[in-house]
Design a protein around this motif. Structure first.
Motif, PDB file in Angstrom:
ATOM      1  N   TYR A  58      48.176  50.292  35.744  1.00  0.00           N
ATOM      2  CA  TYR A  58      48.331  50.155  37.198  1.00  0.00           C
ATOM      3  C   TYR A  58      46.983  50.156  37.929  1.00  0.00           C
ATOM      4  O   TYR A  58      46.814  49.424  38.918  1.00  0.00           O
ATOM      5  CB  TYR A  58      49.292  51.211  37.739  1.00  0.00           C
ATOM      6  N   LEU A  59      46.037  50.939  37.464  1.00  0.00           N
ATOM      7  CA  LEU A  59      44.703  50.909  38.081  1.00  0.00           C
ATOM      8  C   LEU A  59      44.046  49.541  37.869  1.00  0.00           C
ATOM      9  O   LEU A  59      43.374  49.028  38.773  1.00  0.00           O
ATOM     10  CB  LEU A  59      43.815  52.009  37.503  1.00  0.00           C
ATOM     11  N   LEU A  60      44.248  48.959  36.693  1.00  0.00           N
ATOM     12  CA  LEU A  60      43.639  47.653  36.411  1.00  0.00           C
ATOM     13  C   LEU A  60      44.226  46.533  37.271  1.00  0.00           C
ATOM     14  O   LEU A  60      43.534  45.557  37.556  1.00  0.00           O
ATOM     15  CB  LEU A  60      43.730  47.317  34.926  1.00  0.00           C
ATOM     16  N   ILE A  61      45.455  46.686  37.723  1.00  0.00           N
ATOM     17  CA  ILE A  61      46.013  45.710  38.677  1.00  0.00           C
ATOM     18  C   ILE A  61      45.198  45.760  39.964  1.00  0.00           C
ATOM     19  O   ILE A  61      44.801  44.723  40.507  1.00  0.00           O
ATOM     20  CB  ILE A  61      47.508  45.993  38.954  1.00  0.00           C
ATOM     21  N   LEU A  62      44.923  46.971  40.440  1.00  0.00           N
ATOM     22  CA  LEU A  62      44.125  47.135  41.667  1.00  0.00           C
ATOM     23  C   LEU A  62      42.680  46.698  41.454  1.00  0.00           C
ATOM     24  O   LEU A  62      42.064  46.097  42.340  1.00  0.00           O
ATOM     25  CB  LEU A  62      44.173  48.592  42.133  1.00  0.00           C
ATOM     26  N   ILE A  63      42.136  46.992  40.279  1.00  0.00           N
ATOM     27  CA  ILE A  63      40.764  46.602  39.960  1.00  0.00           C
ATOM     28  C   ILE A  63      40.647  45.080  39.900  1.00  0.00           C
ATOM     29  O   ILE A  63      39.688  44.502  40.420  1.00  0.00           O
ATOM     30  CB  ILE A  63      40.297  47.278  38.648  1.00  0.00           C
ATOM     31  N   GLU A  64      41.641  44.434  39.311  1.00  0.00           N
ATOM     32  CA  GLU A  64      41.616  42.965  39.253  1.00  0.00           C
ATOM     33  C   GLU A  64      41.672  42.363  40.657  1.00  0.00           C
ATOM     34  O   GLU A  64      40.881  41.482  41.000  1.00  0.00           O
ATOM     35  CB  GLU A  64      42.779  42.432  38.422  1.00  0.00           C
ATOM     36  N   LYS A  65      42.601  42.838  41.478  1.00  0.00           N
ATOM     37  CA  LYS A  65      42.696  42.347  42.863  1.00  0.00           C
ATOM     38  C   LYS A  65      41.393  42.594  43.605  1.00  0.00           C
ATOM     39  O   LYS A  65      40.904  41.730  44.331  1.00  0.00           O
ATOM     40  CB  LYS A  65      43.854  43.033  43.598  1.00  0.00           C
ATOM     41  N   GLY A  66      40.842  43.794  43.433  1.00  0.00           N
ATOM     42  CA  GLY A  66      39.596  44.153  44.105  1.00  0.00           C
ATOM     43  C   GLY A  66      38.433  43.290  43.663  1.00  0.00           C
ATOM     44  O   GLY A  66      37.619  42.864  44.483  1.00  0.00           O
ATOM     45  N   SER A  67      38.356  43.013  42.366  1.00  0.00           N
ATOM     46  CA  SER A  67      37.235  42.198  41.871  1.00  0.00           C
ATOM     47  C   SER A  67      37.353  40.761  42.385  1.00  0.00           C
ATOM     48  O   SER A  67      36.345  40.152  42.751  1.00  0.00           O
ATOM     49  CB  SER A  67      37.142  42.242  40.343  1.00  0.00           C
ATOM     50  N   LYS A  68      38.565  40.243  42.437  1.00  0.00           N
ATOM     51  CA  LYS A  68      38.755  38.878  42.977  1.00  0.00           C
ATOM     52  C   LYS A  68      38.360  38.829  44.452  1.00  0.00           C
ATOM     53  O   LYS A  68      37.681  37.903  44.888  1.00  0.00           O
ATOM     54  CB  LYS A  68      40.208  38.429  42.800  1.00  0.00           C
ATOM     55  N   LYS A  69      38.788  39.843  45.205  1.00  0.00           N
ATOM     56  CA  LYS A  69      38.453  39.887  46.631  1.00  0.00           C
ATOM     57  C   LYS A  69      36.948  40.069  46.822  1.00  0.00           C
ATOM     58  O   LYS A  69      36.340  39.438  47.690  1.00  0.00           O
ATOM     59  CB  LYS A  69      39.224  41.006  47.320  1.00  0.00           C
ATOM     60  N   ALA A  70      36.336  40.918  45.995  1.00  0.00           N
ATOM     61  CA  ALA A  70      34.890  41.142  46.086  1.00  0.00           C
ATOM     62  C   ALA A  70      34.136  39.836  45.834  1.00  0.00           C
ATOM     63  O   ALA A  70      33.172  39.524  46.547  1.00  0.00           O
ATOM     64  CB  ALA A  70      34.454  42.211  45.088  1.00  0.00           C
ATOM     65  N   MET A  71      34.580  39.072  44.841  1.00  0.00           N
ATOM     66  CA  MET A  71      33.904  37.804  44.529  1.00  0.00           C
ATOM     67  C   MET A  71      34.101  36.791  45.662  1.00  0.00           C
ATOM     68  O   MET A  71      33.194  36.020  45.970  1.00  0.00           O
ATOM     69  CB  MET A  71      34.389  37.240  43.193  1.00  0.00           C
ATOM     70  N   ARG A  72      35.267  36.816  46.300  1.00  0.00           N
ATOM     71  CA  ARG A  72      35.489  35.946  47.473  1.00  0.00           C
ATOM     72  C   ARG A  72      34.609  36.402  48.634  1.00  0.00           C
ATOM     73  O   ARG A  72      34.014  35.592  49.343  1.00  0.00           O
ATOM     74  CB  ARG A  72      36.954  35.962  47.904  1.00  0.00           C
ATOM     75  N   ASN A  73      34.530  37.718  48.833  1.00  0.00           N
ATOM     76  CA  ASN A  73      33.730  38.266  49.933  1.00  0.00           C
ATOM     77  C   ASN A  73      32.241  37.966  49.754  1.00  0.00           C
ATOM     78  O   ASN A  73      31.504  37.912  50.737  1.00  0.00           O
ATOM     79  CB  ASN A  73      33.930  39.784  50.043  1.00  0.00           C
ATOM     80  N   TYR A  74      31.822  37.762  48.525  1.00  0.00           N
ATOM     81  CA  TYR A  74      30.425  37.442  48.225  1.00  0.00           C
ATOM     82  C   TYR A  74      29.964  36.208  49.003  1.00  0.00           C
ATOM     83  O   TYR A  74      28.802  36.095  49.384  1.00  0.00           O
ATOM     84  CB  TYR A  74      30.267  37.231  46.710  1.00  0.00           C
ATOM     85  N   LEU A  75      30.906  35.309  49.258  1.00  0.00           N
ATOM     86  CA  LEU A  75      30.580  34.073  49.982  1.00  0.00           C
ATOM     87  C   LEU A  75      30.339  34.326  51.470  1.00  0.00           C
ATOM     88  O   LEU A  75      29.725  33.510  52.146  1.00  0.00           O
ATOM     89  CB  LEU A  75      31.711  33.047  49.814  1.00  0.00           C
TER      90      LEU A  75
END
Length: 187
Positions: A58-75
């Motif tokens: 369950y933590l990895l679901i949040l980590i995956e969502k967070g990493s995708k959002k972080a990579m989008r936010n990088y832009l």
């Protein structure tokens, strides 16, 4: 306080390796150790191992969502400014790794149900370790700072993706202590 983001990432990788190696050792214990119910009525070592897997899941679901959002936010966000203004408050997380340091009622979906055998749990936990490393590799330049998600456990509040991964590692460490306590009851 750690301010060098690259050192923080390496420190988290080191912590992950240590925690996951410690957890893995428990799969080689004898049946008596794995299935002994502690006097306090808590979980057996086998149940604890399943709980670690479920919590990681369950933590990895949040980590995956967070990493995708972080990579989008990088832009759209200034990563250098985030890195410059960030300092890791390790003390804030220390209690997470200490068994019994605070009271927290886990969600029911993280409670062991006995549906997986030890070989399956061991394999899944090993995969989870590699997932954590792949997220750290993906966000190797500090991008994990660019997304924060609320963590209610021990009132940690908004934490970034790196801190979530560190939390996952500390959670495993917490339960290694619990498994040691169970084993001590047998001796």
């Amino acid at each position: 306080m750690v301010t060098d983001i690259f050192r923080l990432i390496e420190d988290i990788k080191t912590h992950l390796k240590f925690s996951f190696d410690e957890v893995d050792k428990w799969f080689d214990k004898d049946n008596k150790t794995l299935n002994c119910k502690p006097a306090n009525g808590g979980w057996t070592v086998q149940q604890i191992l399943e709980h670690i897997y479920l919590t990681n899941f369950y933590l990895l679901i949040l980590i995956e969502k967070g990493s995708k959002k972080a990579m989008r936010n990088y832009l759209h966000l200034d990563l250098n400014l985030e890195i410059k203004n960030y300092s890791f408050d390790k003390e804030k997380f220390e209690k997470i790794g200490s068994y019994g340091a605070f009271e927290w009622i886990r969600p029911e979906h993280m409670e062991p149900k006995g549906e997986l055998n030890l070989t399956e749990i061991r394999s899944l936990i090993a995969q989870q370790y590699h997932q954590c490393l792949s997220y750290l590799d993906l966000m190797k330049s500090g991008e994990g700072l660019l997304c924060k998600t609320t963590m209610t456990v021990n009132e940690l509040g908004k934490i970034n993706v790196y801190e979530y991964i560190y939390f996952l590692s500390l959670h495993a460490q917490r339960h290694v202590i619990q498994m040691r306590n169970n084993e001590l009851e047998i001796s």
